[in-house]
Motif scaffolding. Structure first.
Motif, PDB file in Angstrom:
ATOM      1  N   ALA A  54      11.215  49.411 194.263  1.00  0.00           N
ATOM      2  CA  ALA A  54      11.037  47.979 194.070  1.00  0.00           C
ATOM      3  C   ALA A  54      10.411  47.209 195.194  1.00  0.00           C
ATOM      4  O   ALA A  54       9.201  46.510 195.035  1.00  0.00           O
ATOM      5  N   LYS A  61       6.353  45.818 194.900  1.00  0.00           N
ATOM      6  CA  LYS A  61       5.935  44.318 195.395  1.00  0.00           C
ATOM      7  C   LYS A  61       5.082  44.369 196.560  1.00  0.00           C
ATOM      8  O   LYS A  61       4.774  43.401 197.085  1.00  0.00           O
ATOM      9  N   GLU A  78      16.910  42.450 191.956  1.00  0.00           N
ATOM     10  CA  GLU A  78      16.654  41.191 191.201  1.00  0.00           C
ATOM     11  C   GLU A  78      16.590  40.344 192.336  1.00  0.00           C
ATOM     12  O   GLU A  78      15.772  39.183 191.976  1.00  0.00           O
ATOM     13  N   ASP A 137      13.076  40.379 193.189  1.00  0.00           N
ATOM     14  CA  ASP A 137      12.286  39.846 192.030  1.00  0.00           C
ATOM     15  C   ASP A 137      12.257  38.217 191.878  1.00  0.00           C
ATOM     16  O   ASP A 137      11.129  37.606 191.905  1.00  0.00           O
ATOM     17  N   PRO A 165       7.958  36.901 193.157  1.00  0.00           N
ATOM     18  CA  PRO A 165       8.184  37.216 191.553  1.00  0.00           C
ATOM     19  C   PRO A 165       6.696  37.846 191.163  1.00  0.00           C
ATOM     20  O   PRO A 165       6.731  38.300 189.816  1.00  0.00           O
ATOM     21  N   PRO A 196       5.990  40.982 188.331  1.00  0.00           N
ATOM     22  CA  PRO A 196       7.477  40.910 187.988  1.00  0.00           C
ATOM     23  C   PRO A 196       8.035  42.438 187.668  1.00  0.00           C
ATOM     24  O   PRO A 196       7.584  43.233 186.971  1.00  0.00           O
ATOM     25  N   LEU A 197       9.235  42.272 187.854  1.00  0.00           N
ATOM     26  CA  LEU A 197      10.102  43.579 187.500  1.00  0.00           C
ATOM     27  C   LEU A 197      10.833  43.600 186.262  1.00  0.00           C
ATOM     28  O   LEU A 197      11.283  44.581 185.691  1.00  0.00           O
ATOM     29  N   GLY A 242       8.662  48.482 186.158  1.00  0.00           N
ATOM     30  CA  GLY A 242       9.718  47.264 186.201  1.00  0.00           C
ATOM     31  C   GLY A 242      10.960  48.055 186.459  1.00  0.00           C
ATOM     32  O   GLY A 242      11.331  48.998 187.113  1.00  0.00           O
ATOM     33  N   LEU A 243      12.076  47.086 186.389  1.00  0.00           N
ATOM     34  CA  LEU A 243      13.437  47.234 186.746  1.00  0.00           C
ATOM     35  C   LEU A 243      13.712  48.663 186.284  1.00  0.00           C
ATOM     36  O   LEU A 243      14.427  49.525 186.856  1.00  0.00           O
TER      37      LEU A 243
END
Length: 209
Positions: free
Chosen positions: A18, A22, A70, A73, A77, A80-81, A156-157
Motif C-alpha cells: 500500500a 501510494k 485504510e 487511503d 486518496p 485510491p485503494l 487496490g485493497l
C-alpha cells in the motif's frame, strides 16, 4: 512515518504494498518474529498486541494492517485503494477479510508454532493445516476475481492482501492449480514495481538468499 514490521510477515507485506502504491516514503524498524523481538518491552509500549505491523505517524501508533491501509487511503486518496461506490467498497473489504480474518489468523507463525510445540504436529501435519485454510479461503475468492487485478483494472485493497497470501501459499508448497483467476490476478499485481519493492526478499532485514 515509521513501519514496524518483519520481512516475511504477510501482514507487514500488505502495508508495504500500500505504501509503495501510494508512493509514500517511510522508515523501517524490523522485529525478528523468530526470536520473539515483537514481545520486547519497548515494542509493547508502542503496540500492546505485540504483533507486526505497526505504523508510527504523527506521534500516534496504528495497529492492524487493514486499518493501517485504510488510514493511508484516507490520508493520501490518490491513487485510491478502494472502489468509488459503497457496494464496491463493501465487496473489497469482504474479499480482504477472507484473507485477513479467515486465512491468515489460523496460519500465522504463533499458531503454527503452537501446533508444533503444544500439540506435537509434525511438518506434514503443519503443511496440511496451512493448505486446508488457504484452500478454503481461496475457493471463496476465486469466483469473485474480476481481473486483471483482483477487483478490476487497478490495484487496490484486495491486491494488498492477495499478493502476500499467494507468496505464503507458495512458500509452503500449497497447490494453487484450482484457482487460475486468483493466481493470474496475483501475478498481474506482482509485476508492478510497487509490489516488487515490497517483496520480502527486497527488505533490509531479509535473510541472505
Amino acid at each position: 512515518m515509521i513501519l514496524h514490521g518483519y520481512w516475511r510477515s504477510t501482514a507487514a507485506y500488505r502495508v508495504r504494498i500500500a505504501l509503495a502504491l501510494k508512493g509514500l516514503r517511510y522508515e523501517q524498524v524490523n522485529h525478528d518474529l523468530r526470536t520473539g523481538a515483537q514481545r520486547d518491552a519497548a515494542y509493547l509500549t508502542l503496540n500492546p498486541q505485540g504483533l507486526v505491523p505497526a505504523l508510527a505517524l504523527d506521534e500516534q501508533v496504528f495497529m492492524q494492517s487493514g486499518a493501517i491501509i485504510e488510514l493511508l487511503d484516507e490520508l493520501h486518496p490518490v491513487p485510491p485503494l478502494l472502489p468509488a461506490t459503497p457496494a464496491g467498497r463493501a465487496t473489497a473489504r469482504a474479499m480482504a477479510a477472507v484473507i485477513g480474518a479467515d486465512i491468515h489468523p489460523v496460519n500465522n507463525l504463533r499458531i503454527v508454532n503452537a501446533l508444533r510445540e503444544d500439540f506435537g504436529a509434525d511438518e506434514r501435519q503443519v503443511q496440511a493445516w496451512i493448505a486446508r485454510w488457504i484452500g478454503e479461503g481461496f475457493a471463496a475468492l476465486e469466483p469473485q476475481i474480476v481481473g486483471p487485478f483482483a477487483l478490476g483494472d487497478a490495484p487496490g485493497l484486495v491486491d494488498c492482501f492477495l499478493v502476500p497470501q499467494v507468496y505464503h501459499a507458495e512458500r509452503f508448497g500449497v497447490d494453487l492449480s484450482a484457482f487460475p483467476r486468483l493466481v493470474a490476478a496475483a501475478e498481474h499485481a506482482r509485476a508492478l514495481a510497487a509490489c516488487q519493492a515490497a517483496h520480502p526478499a527486497a527488505q533490509p532485514d531479509a535473510d541472505p538468499a
